[in-house]
Design a protein around this motif. Structure first.
Motif, PDB file in Angstrom:
ATOM      1  N   THR A  16       0.803  -1.225   0.000  1.00 13.44           N
ATOM      2  CA  THR A  16       0.000   0.000   0.000  1.00 13.44           C
ATOM      3  C   THR A  16       0.837   1.277   0.000  1.00 13.44           C
ATOM      4  OG1 THR A  16      -0.203  -0.248   2.405  1.00 13.44           O
ATOM      5  CG2 THR A  16      -2.039  -1.021   1.049  1.00 13.44           C
ATOM      6  N   TRP A  17       2.130   1.169   0.277  1.00 18.01           N
ATOM      7  CA  TRP A  17       2.959   2.373   0.278  1.00 18.01           C
ATOM      8  C   TRP A  17       2.912   3.115  -1.058  1.00 18.01           C
ATOM      9  CZ3 TRP A  17       4.751   6.472   2.135  1.00 18.01           C
ATOM     10  CH2 TRP A  17       5.804   7.159   1.538  1.00 18.01           C
ATOM     11  N   PRO A  18       2.942   2.456  -2.203  1.00 17.26           N
ATOM     12  CA  PRO A  18       2.936   3.207  -3.462  1.00 17.26           C
ATOM     13  C   PRO A  18       1.723   4.125  -3.626  1.00 17.26           C
ATOM     14  CG  PRO A  18       3.654   0.961  -3.869  1.00 17.26           C
ATOM     15  CD  PRO A  18       3.181   1.008  -2.454  1.00 17.26           C
ATOM     16  N   ILE A  19       0.534   3.687  -3.216  1.00 15.76           N
ATOM     17  CA  ILE A  19      -0.634   4.551  -3.364  1.00 15.76           C
ATOM     18  C   ILE A  19      -0.596   5.679  -2.344  1.00 15.76           C
ATOM     19  CG2 ILE A  19      -2.151   3.106  -1.926  1.00 15.76           C
ATOM     20  CD1 ILE A  19      -3.248   5.115  -5.005  1.00 15.76           C
ATOM     21  N   LEU A  20      -0.070   5.424  -1.161  1.00 12.75           N
ATOM     22  CA  LEU A  20       0.072   6.485  -0.163  1.00 12.75           C
ATOM     23  C   LEU A  20       1.066   7.537  -0.656  1.00 12.75           C
ATOM     24  CD1 LEU A  20       0.186   4.379   3.135  1.00 12.75           C
ATOM     25  CD2 LEU A  20      -1.732   5.716   2.238  1.00 12.75           C
ATOM     26  N   LYS A  21       2.159   7.096  -1.238  1.00 14.70           N
ATOM     27  CA  LYS A  21       3.155   8.020  -1.770  1.00 14.70           C
ATOM     28  C   LYS A  21       2.586   8.819  -2.940  1.00 14.70           C
ATOM     29  CE  LYS A  21       7.691   8.106  -4.039  1.00 14.70           C
ATOM     30  NZ  LYS A  21       8.846   7.298  -4.479  1.00 14.70           N
ATOM     31  N   ALA A  22       1.807   8.168  -3.785  1.00 15.20           N
ATOM     32  CA  ALA A  22       1.319   8.824  -4.996  1.00 15.20           C
ATOM     33  C   ALA A  22       0.192   9.817  -4.726  1.00 15.20           C
ATOM     34  CB  ALA A  22       0.841   7.776  -6.004  1.00 15.20           C
ATOM     35  N   SER A  23      -0.668   9.515  -3.757  1.00 15.28           N
ATOM     36  CA  SER A  23      -1.924  10.272  -3.695  1.00 15.28           C
ATOM     37  C   SER A  23      -2.272  10.876  -2.341  1.00 15.28           C
ATOM     38  CB  SER A  23      -3.084   9.372  -4.163  1.00 15.28           C
ATOM     39  OG  SER A  23      -2.921   9.045  -5.529  1.00 15.28           O
ATOM     40  N   SER A  24      -1.397  10.776  -1.351  1.00 16.85           N
ATOM     41  CA  SER A  24      -1.625  11.478  -0.086  1.00 16.85           C
ATOM     42  C   SER A  24      -1.204  12.936  -0.230  1.00 16.85           C
ATOM     43  CB  SER A  24      -0.824  10.832   1.045  1.00 16.85           C
ATOM     44  OG  SER A  24      -1.152   9.474   1.195  1.00 16.85           O
ATOM     45  N   SER A  25      -1.983  13.824   0.369  1.00 21.94           N
ATOM     46  CA  SER A  25      -1.635  15.247   0.321  1.00 21.94           C
ATOM     47  C   SER A  25      -0.616  15.605   1.397  1.00 21.94           C
ATOM     48  CB  SER A  25      -2.892  16.095   0.498  1.00 21.94           C
ATOM     49  OG  SER A  25      -3.875  15.759  -0.461  1.00 21.94           O
ATOM     50  N   GLN A  26      -0.843  15.068   2.610  1.00 24.48           N
ATOM     51  CA  GLN A  26       0.044  15.362   3.728  1.00 24.48           C
ATOM     52  C   GLN A  26       0.184  14.134   4.615  1.00 24.48           C
ATOM     53  OE1 GLN A  26      -1.674  18.825   5.699  1.00 24.48           O
ATOM     54  NE2 GLN A  26      -0.242  20.179   4.650  1.00 24.48           N
ATOM     55  N   PHE A  27       1.285  14.092   5.344  1.00 20.58           N
ATOM     56  CA  PHE A  27       1.520  13.071   6.359  1.00 20.58           C
ATOM     57  C   PHE A  27       1.687  13.785   7.697  1.00 20.58           C
ATOM     58  CE2 PHE A  27       3.360  11.508   2.371  1.00 20.58           C
ATOM     59  CZ  PHE A  27       2.668  10.317   2.214  1.00 20.58           C
ATOM     60  N   VAL A  28       1.051  13.231   8.733  1.00 24.03           N
ATOM     61  CA  VAL A  28       1.063  13.892  10.039  1.00 24.03           C
ATOM     62  C   VAL A  28       1.422  12.881  11.122  1.00 24.03           C
ATOM     63  CG1 VAL A  28      -0.236  15.319  11.664  1.00 24.03           C
ATOM     64  CG2 VAL A  28      -0.767  15.423   9.219  1.00 24.03           C
ATOM     65  N   SER A  29       2.296  13.303  12.033  1.00 22.62           N
ATOM     66  CA  SER A  29       2.704  12.514  13.186  1.00 22.62           C
ATOM     67  C   SER A  29       2.188  13.224  14.441  1.00 22.62           C
ATOM     68  CB  SER A  29       4.232  12.405  13.207  1.00 22.62           C
ATOM     69  OG  SER A  29       4.711  11.878  14.416  1.00 22.62           O
ATOM     70  N   VAL A  30       1.449  12.514  15.297  1.00 24.96           N
ATOM     71  CA  VAL A  30       0.814  13.173  16.441  1.00 24.96           C
ATOM     72  C   VAL A  30       1.130  12.455  17.750  1.00 24.96           C
ATOM     73  CG1 VAL A  30      -1.090  13.874  14.939  1.00 24.96           C
ATOM     74  CG2 VAL A  30      -1.378  11.905  16.440  1.00 24.96           C
ATOM     75  N   ALA A  31       1.054  13.202  18.832  1.00 23.74           N
ATOM     76  CA  ALA A  31       1.219  12.647  20.172  1.00 23.74           C
ATOM     77  C   ALA A  31      -0.048  11.920  20.605  1.00 23.74           C
ATOM     78  CB  ALA A  31       1.542  13.768  21.159  1.00 23.74           C
ATOM     79  N   ASP A  32       0.085  11.059  21.591  1.00 20.63           N
ATOM     80  CA  ASP A  32      -1.070  10.315  22.096  1.00 20.63           C
ATOM     81  C   ASP A  32      -2.185  11.228  22.575  1.00 20.63           C
ATOM     82  OD1 ASP A  32       0.147   7.911  21.558  1.00 20.63           O
ATOM     83  OD2 ASP A  32       0.511   7.362  23.654  1.00 20.63           O
ATOM     84  N   GLU A  33      -1.817  12.412  23.079  1.00 23.51           N
ATOM     85  CA  GLU A  33      -2.831  13.336  23.571  1.00 23.51           C
ATOM     86  C   GLU A  33      -3.818  13.757  22.491  1.00 23.51           C
ATOM     87  OE1 GLU A  33       0.567  13.628  26.452  1.00 23.51           O
ATOM     88  OE2 GLU A  33       0.338  13.426  24.270  1.00 23.51           O
ATOM     89  N   VAL A  34      -3.392  13.745  21.244  1.00 26.24           N
ATOM     90  CA  VAL A  34      -4.285  14.121  20.140  1.00 26.24           C
ATOM     91  C   VAL A  34      -5.389  13.088  19.970  1.00 26.24           C
ATOM     92  CG1 VAL A  34      -4.413  14.573  17.660  1.00 26.24           C
ATOM     93  CG2 VAL A  34      -2.462  15.419  18.987  1.00 26.24           C
ATOM     94  N   SER A  35      -5.021  11.815  20.057  1.00 24.74           N
ATOM     95  CA  SER A  35      -6.030  10.763  19.980  1.00 24.74           C
ATOM     96  C   SER A  35      -6.985  10.840  21.160  1.00 24.74           C
ATOM     97  CB  SER A  35      -5.353   9.388  19.934  1.00 24.74           C
ATOM     98  OG  SER A  35      -6.315   8.360  20.037  1.00 24.74           O
ATOM     99  N   ALA A  36      -6.444  11.063  22.366  1.00 31.37           N
ATOM    100  CA  ALA A  36      -7.290  11.169  23.558  1.00 31.37           C
ATOM    101  C   ALA A  36      -8.290  12.313  23.412  1.00 31.37           C
ATOM    102  CB  ALA A  36      -6.419  11.372  24.795  1.00 31.37           C
ATOM    103  N   LEU A  37      -7.839  13.418  22.847  1.00 29.45           N
ATOM    104  CA  LEU A  37      -8.734  14.550  22.587  1.00 29.45           C
ATOM    105  C   LEU A  37      -9.850  14.138  21.643  1.00 29.45           C
ATOM    106  CD1 LEU A  37      -9.395  17.608  22.688  1.00 29.45           C
ATOM    107  CD2 LEU A  37      -7.764  17.910  20.813  1.00 29.45           C
ATOM    108  N   GLY A  38      -9.507  13.426  20.588  1.00 27.11           N
ATOM    109  CA  GLY A  38     -10.523  12.973  19.644  1.00 27.11           C
ATOM    110  C   GLY A  38     -11.539  12.040  20.278  1.00 27.11           C
ATOM    111  N   MET A  39     -11.090  11.166  21.163  1.00 28.65           N
ATOM    112  CA  MET A  39     -12.004  10.258  21.859  1.00 28.65           C
ATOM    113  C   MET A  39     -13.021  11.032  22.672  1.00 28.65           C
ATOM    114  SD  MET A  39      -9.155   7.468  23.134  1.00 28.65           S
ATOM    115  CE  MET A  39     -10.286   6.504  24.165  1.00 28.65           C
ATOM    116  N   ARG A  40     -12.555  12.076  23.373  1.00 33.74           N
ATOM    117  CA  ARG A  40     -13.472  12.859  24.209  1.00 33.74           C
ATOM    118  C   ARG A  40     -14.453  13.660  23.359  1.00 33.74           C
ATOM    119  NH1 ARG A  40      -8.837  12.792  27.750  1.00 33.74           N
ATOM    120  NH2 ARG A  40      -7.795  14.470  26.599  1.00 33.74           N
ATOM    121  N   ILE A  41     -13.990  14.202  22.247  1.00 36.75           N
ATOM    122  CA  ILE A  41     -14.879  14.979  21.374  1.00 36.75           C
ATOM    123  C   ILE A  41     -15.990  14.089  20.811  1.00 36.75           C
ATOM    124  CG2 ILE A  41     -15.006  16.202  19.165  1.00 36.75           C
ATOM    125  CD1 ILE A  41     -12.134  17.219  19.773  1.00 36.75           C
ATOM    126  N   LEU A  42     -15.609  12.913  20.297  1.00 37.37           N
ATOM    127  CA  LEU A  42     -16.600  12.015  19.697  1.00 37.37           C
ATOM    128  C   LEU A  42     -17.547  11.434  20.740  1.00 37.37           C
ATOM    129  CD1 LEU A  42     -14.251  10.174  17.186  1.00 37.37           C
ATOM    130  CD2 LEU A  42     -16.225  11.586  16.575  1.00 37.37           C
TER     131      LEU A  42
END
Length: 392
Positions: free
Chosen positions: A293-319
């Motif tokens: 799957t790397w070739p399609i990610l390389k070809a057609s992703s707009s951005q790549f983002v690396s996040v801390a665990d706190e970002v996921s925890a924030l998303g859990m609380r929002i949802l």
């Protein structure tokens, strides 16, 4: 809290492995499984207004076959393809409830997992009358182990990280003549991982149909979480084929403790990450990108983002605690990472600049995939009830 890199290697090219036609074949197979129904696509209009976008749609995979996660889509499709190949029949002729009677003895499938993939393989093996052996990396939750054992599989927790656990499962498959069903690939092992990623496309095909059936806008922005990239690549490949790469932007998001896709996106080639890969997002704590799957990610992703665990925890609380008038989504650590990031792109000063570059505005229609529910209920309560990993 998060790092972003633009994809300098973007071409917008599609992949012949991940198309709308193949997705509909996968969905046809899933559709004949007892209990199949498309998972909900949850609209969050009040959150969209608050964040300054036109719409936010969340595909809620906590309702998938009663397993609280999407991974069964890949595991079941791969097992069916394997058994169809073994019996020299078309997958359309595979009936999960009767396939076991056509074999002289059960086939043993083995896999390595952080939790949800192993659950899906164990469930599919049980439903087809086969056997499953599941290896898990060190630090795996007892809840995940017990869930897999409850599906009739043998489950072994190793003393190594996820990627080394994959290698151990592969070694055991060779020694015991079992069939390895792994959602990542390497040289000489690509067919089964391809089937698994293709199976994941069912949820994207459902989502697009659900949008069309309700006369909702098709997505202008899609956020996809990645571990090895098996799900993200399959879904992105489908969307490029179904919608056209010029018609939406895609953001690939992963934990900073195992951000192999982010680093590969910076380099333009596969970069592995080693170490403990410790993150609350166990399903995404993988250090080696899937070369299928790397070739399609390389070809057609707009951005790549690396996040801390706190970002996921924030998303859990929002949802899990929606604005009045919006519906609740119970989303686990690996399911909520993209919602946490979307919120920061709309509210954080650094995030707002990135959002502007992405064209996120009042005309944007956002599609997210909450890939799991509260698969670890104790941790879910610690984060959502008790405020663990609060974003400051």
């Amino acid at each position: 809290m998060f790092k972003v890199t633009d994809n300098r290697f973007y071409t917008g090219d599609s992949s012949p492995l991940f198309t709308r036609e193949i997705a509909q074949q996968c969905r046809q197979f899933h559709g004949q499984i007892e209990g199949y129904t498309p998972t909900p696509l949850v609209s969050l209009p009040h959150l969209a207004k608050k964040l300054g976008v036109k719409s936010i749609q969340v595909k809620d995979e906590s309702h998938r076959f009663g397993l609280n996660a999407f991974k069964v889509l890949g595991g079941s499709y791969a097992l069916a393809r394997l058994l169809a190949e073994h019996l020299n029949v078309d997958i359309a002729d595979i009936d999960m409830k009767t396939i076991g009677s056509k074999l002289p003895e059960p086939v043993v499938f083995i896999t390595a997992t952080a939790g949800n993939h192993g659950t899906g393989v164990a469930w599919a093996a049980r439903e087809m009358g086969q056997k499953a052996v599941v290896y898990m990396p060190k630090g795996s939750s007892l809840a995940s182990v017990e869930r897999i054992k409850g599906l009739g599989a043998e489950c072994i927790v190793t003393d190594v990280n996820y990627d080394d656990t994959v290698r151990l499962a592969s070694q055991m498959a060779d020694e015991k003549d079992w069939i390895l069903v792994q959602d990542t690939a390497w040289q000489g092992y690509t067919k089964i991982p391809t089937w698994i990623s293709q199976g994941y496309m069912t949820m994207a095909d459902e989502a697009i149909q659900q949008l069309q059936d309700t006369d909702s806008d098709l997505p202008t922005h899609v956020f996809l979480q990645a571990g090895v990239g098996a799900m993200a690549g399959g879904i992105l490949g489908y969307l490029v084929d179904a919608l056209g790469s010029a018609n939406f932007k895609s953001v690939i998001v992963e934990p900073d403790a195992a951000d192999c896709i982010y680093r590969s996106g910076e380099a333009g080639d596969i970069v592995n990450v080693s170490g403990d890969l410790k993150s609350i997002m166990a399903g995404l704590a993988c250090g080696e990108p899937n070369p299928v799957t790397w070739p399609i990610l390389k070809a057609s992703s707009s951005q790549f983002v690396s996040v801390a665990d706190e970002v996921s925890a924030l998303g859990m609380r929002i949802l899990g605690n929606p604005l009045r008038g919006d519906n609740k989504v119970i989303s686990g650590e690996s399911g909520a990472i993209c919602m946490g990031l979307l919120y920061l792109l709309a509210t954080d000063p650094k995030g707002k600049q990135i959002a502007s570059e992405l064209g996120l505005n009042q005309d944007s229609s956002i599609l997210l995939f909450s890939t799991e529910g509260d698969t670890n209920q104790e941790r879910y309560q610690q984060i959502v009830w008790q405020g663990k990993l609060a974003y400051c």
